[in-house]
Design a protein around this motif. Sequence first.
Motif, PDB file in Angstrom:
ATOM      1  N   UNK A  39      44.128  40.388  39.391  1.00 55.45           N
ATOM      2  CA  UNK A  39      42.399  41.337  39.587  1.00 55.45           C
ATOM      3  C   UNK A  39      41.551  41.343  40.120  1.00 55.45           C
ATOM      4  N   UNK A  40      41.568  39.473  41.169  1.00 55.06           N
ATOM      5  CA  UNK A  40      40.654  39.113  41.570  1.00 55.06           C
ATOM      6  C   UNK A  40      39.784  38.206  41.527  1.00 55.06           C
ATOM      7  N   UNK A  41      39.908  37.376  40.538  1.00 51.11           N
ATOM      8  CA  UNK A  41      38.868  36.063  40.275  1.00 51.11           C
ATOM      9  C   UNK A  41      39.251  34.588  40.626  1.00 51.11           C
ATOM     10  N   UNK A  87      39.548  41.883  33.125  1.00 51.23           N
ATOM     11  CA  UNK A  87      40.624  41.548  34.126  1.00 51.23           C
ATOM     12  C   UNK A  87      39.668  42.950  34.597  1.00 51.23           C
ATOM     13  N   UNK A  88      40.064  44.036  33.975  1.00 58.42           N
ATOM     14  CA  UNK A  88      39.721  45.282  34.670  1.00 58.42           C
ATOM     15  C   UNK A  88      38.025  45.408  35.306  1.00 58.42           C
ATOM     16  N   UNK A  89      36.934  44.342  34.746  1.00 62.19           N
ATOM     17  CA  UNK A  89      35.742  44.762  35.207  1.00 62.19           C
ATOM     18  C   UNK A  89      35.647  44.127  36.727  1.00 62.19           C
ATOM     19  N   UNK A  90      36.848  42.842  36.470  1.00 62.07           N
ATOM     20  CA  UNK A  90      36.714  42.040  37.815  1.00 62.07           C
ATOM     21  C   UNK A  90      37.423  42.610  39.064  1.00 62.07           C
ATOM     22  N   UNK A  91      38.511  43.380  38.291  1.00 59.35           N
ATOM     23  CA  UNK A  91      39.179  44.466  39.871  1.00 59.35           C
ATOM     24  C   UNK A  91      38.050  45.367  40.286  1.00 59.35           C
ATOM     25  N   UNK A  92      37.166  46.086  39.081  1.00 56.79           N
ATOM     26  CA  UNK A  92      36.292  46.883  39.816  1.00 56.79           C
ATOM     27  C   UNK A  92      35.519  46.402  40.447  1.00 56.79           C
ATOM     28  N   UNK A  93      34.937  44.673  40.220  1.00 54.63           N
ATOM     29  CA  UNK A  93      33.893  44.206  41.162  1.00 54.63           C
ATOM     30  C   UNK A  93      34.157  43.872  42.352  1.00 54.63           C
ATOM     31  N   UNK A  94      35.034  42.809  42.258  1.00 51.10           N
ATOM     32  CA  UNK A  94      36.070  42.615  43.000  1.00 51.10           C
ATOM     33  C   UNK A  94      36.118  43.765  43.721  1.00 51.10           C
ATOM     34  N   UNK A  95      36.591  44.928  43.920  1.00 55.13           N
ATOM     35  CA  UNK A  95      36.607  46.115  45.170  1.00 55.13           C
ATOM     36  C   UNK A  95      35.288  45.866  46.043  1.00 55.13           C
ATOM     37  N   UNK A  96      34.139  46.662  45.255  1.00 60.00           N
ATOM     38  CA  UNK A  96      33.110  47.017  45.765  1.00 60.00           C
ATOM     39  C   UNK A  96      32.461  45.769  46.212  1.00 60.00           C
ATOM     40  N   UNK A  97      32.304  44.654  45.732  1.00 57.44           N
ATOM     41  CA  UNK A  97      31.667  43.294  46.301  1.00 57.44           C
ATOM     42  C   UNK A  97      32.225  41.556  46.028  1.00 57.44           C
ATOM     43  N   UNK A  98      33.337  42.131  47.232  1.00 55.55           N
ATOM     44  CA  UNK A  98      34.032  40.742  47.371  1.00 55.55           C
ATOM     45  C   UNK A  98      33.442  39.596  47.440  1.00 55.55           C
ATOM     46  N   UNK A  99      31.847  39.424  47.878  1.00 54.96           N
ATOM     47  CA  UNK A  99      31.132  38.004  48.092  1.00 54.96           C
ATOM     48  C   UNK A  99      30.672  37.756  46.985  1.00 54.96           C
ATOM     49  N   UNK A 100      31.248  38.667  45.399  1.00 55.19           N
ATOM     50  CA  UNK A 100      30.733  38.193  44.486  1.00 55.19           C
ATOM     51  C   UNK A 100      32.195  37.306  43.741  1.00 55.19           C
ATOM     52  N   UNK A 101      31.262  35.812  43.595  1.00 58.61           N
ATOM     53  CA  UNK A 101      32.032  35.025  42.985  1.00 58.61           C
ATOM     54  C   UNK A 101      32.343  35.436  42.011  1.00 58.61           C
ATOM     55  N   UNK A 102      33.901  34.872  40.994  1.00 57.39           N
ATOM     56  CA  UNK A 102      34.439  35.467  39.788  1.00 57.39           C
ATOM     57  C   UNK A 102      34.777  34.258  39.521  1.00 57.39           C
ATOM     58  N   UNK A 103      34.444  34.250  38.065  1.00 56.43           N
ATOM     59  CA  UNK A 103      35.330  33.332  37.301  1.00 56.43           C
ATOM     60  C   UNK A 103      36.020  33.212  36.194  1.00 56.43           C
TER      61      UNK A 103
END
Length: 133
Positions: free
Chosen positions: A103-105, A70-86
């Motif tokens: 979290x942004x998944x 959850x937290x990893x997704x939050x951090x990644x999406x904050x910096x890179x919204x263009x990366x898709x997270x499943x």
Amino acid sequence: VNASATKQINILLVDDVTAVREGLSTILQLMDDLIIVGEAQNGLEAVRLAEQLKPDVILMDLAMPELDGFEATRRIKAEHPEIGVIAFSIHDDVKTRENACAAGADAFVDKEADTQILISAIREVAERTANIS
């Protein structure tokens, strides 16, 4: 569909269980358009590799040591919204789905789900997030 017309989808696998990563890697690489560019075994590694590799899609286990999905997704999406997270979890309940979503998944796939469901989700998410810059 001719293979060269298919866009390659670069995937980062994140799971703390080696056997799970190996299994996924084996299955996904059978698809012409799916390329595993990296593997991480915890959320901190996932954040670092997302930064380095800029994958199209991250397959994110949610329950992991050091930093959960959850937290990893939050951090990644904050910096890179263009990366898709499943979000990829054995806990397929409403709360887990809501938290993953919060979290942004971009999608949620149950680990027990059929491989075809996972592959479809990867392609859909890659297509949806490809236009975000």
